[in-house]
Design a protein around this motif. Sequence first.
Motif, PDB file in Angstrom:
ATOM      1  N   THR A 193       0.855  -1.187   0.000  1.00  0.00           N
ATOM      2  CA  THR A 193       0.000   0.000   0.000  1.00  0.00           C
ATOM      3  C   THR A 193       0.892   1.238   0.000  1.00  0.00           C
ATOM      4  N   GLY A 194       0.317   2.356  -0.387  1.00  0.00           N
ATOM      5  CA  GLY A 194       1.071   3.602  -0.346  1.00  0.00           C
ATOM      6  C   GLY A 194       1.557   3.928   1.051  1.00  0.00           C
ATOM      7  N   GLU A 195       0.706   3.643   2.050  1.00  0.00           N
ATOM      8  CA  GLU A 195       1.099   3.911   3.442  1.00  0.00           C
ATOM      9  C   GLU A 195       2.341   3.111   3.833  1.00  0.00           C
ATOM     10  N   GLN A 196       2.408   1.859   3.382  1.00  0.00           N
ATOM     11  CA  GLN A 196       3.576   1.031   3.691  1.00  0.00           C
ATOM     12  C   GLN A 196       4.836   1.589   3.048  1.00  0.00           C
ATOM     13  N   VAL A 197       4.721   2.045   1.794  1.00  0.00           N
ATOM     14  CA  VAL A 197       5.902   2.576   1.104  1.00  0.00           C
ATOM     15  C   VAL A 197       6.433   3.795   1.840  1.00  0.00           C
TER      16      VAL A 197
END
Length: 298
Positions: A193-197
Amino acid sequence: MKEYTAFDIGGSYIKYGMVTEQGELREQDKMKTPDSLDVLMQHITDIVHRHPDSAGIAVSAPGAVADEGVIYGISALSYLHGPNIKHRLEEKTGLPVFMENDGNCAGAAELWKGTAKGKQDVLTVVIGTGIGGSVIKEGQTHKGASLHGGEFGFMLLGNPDTGRLESWSQLAATRALTRYAEAEKEIEPDTLTGEQVFEWADEGDPACVKALDRFYRFLALGLYNLQYIYDPELILLGGGVSARKELVQRINKKLDELMREAPVGTIRPTLDVCHFRQHANLLGAVYRFMQQTEAANR
């Protein structure tokens, strides 16, 4: 004081909340975007029924949203295009429904009570699963002849890796960011997910750091082009990534690099984030709803 139930339909999540006529957002939450229109309609109906005092439903949606309730164009959610969603929601809930393009909603919120208040020529760029936005011309939303004003994500840029033209959404939306990170880490698509990146880049993960650097460069390229197309006083950044404190600083750094590489232009974009950040679309949808109601009652 009247309250409205507001929904922001995105490619990954549906945000929702209660918005007062004074612009106060209450009880906001989000859920995963469903795979079908029927499930989406049922989710919206269930939420509305939990708020029996709601004065109406305000919906921010991707695509070219016509006044009658049909969404033209294309978006990450193909099932939105074709049916008259406004009429279907009115039939299911018994409440008046207003729908507007998500980028135009973000711009309306900023004109109402945000960073664009009092300004005349502003672009808002909403960065999510795709990229949308709005054109504010002489203090008014400019929709364009085909309702595509502000659809910045369709801008074509060259991808140096493939040698092909790709849309700005393909190169600089949050899905592009996760795709870059997945390729760098050599893992299966749709894993991150974008949050993880962002989180892993903050922790120093080299693949995510490199993916973010690429992401910011493509954002800067598009923003540079928009500045010279429209020459606005201000470009406001919205969407979930606008909550990142370093966003403007990182893009400005990339703009510095671009302007050194190609010193043909001397006017650089003036960037800021939407005052309402990731909630701008909810507030703007309600503001446009109230504007429409007021105009109809004159």
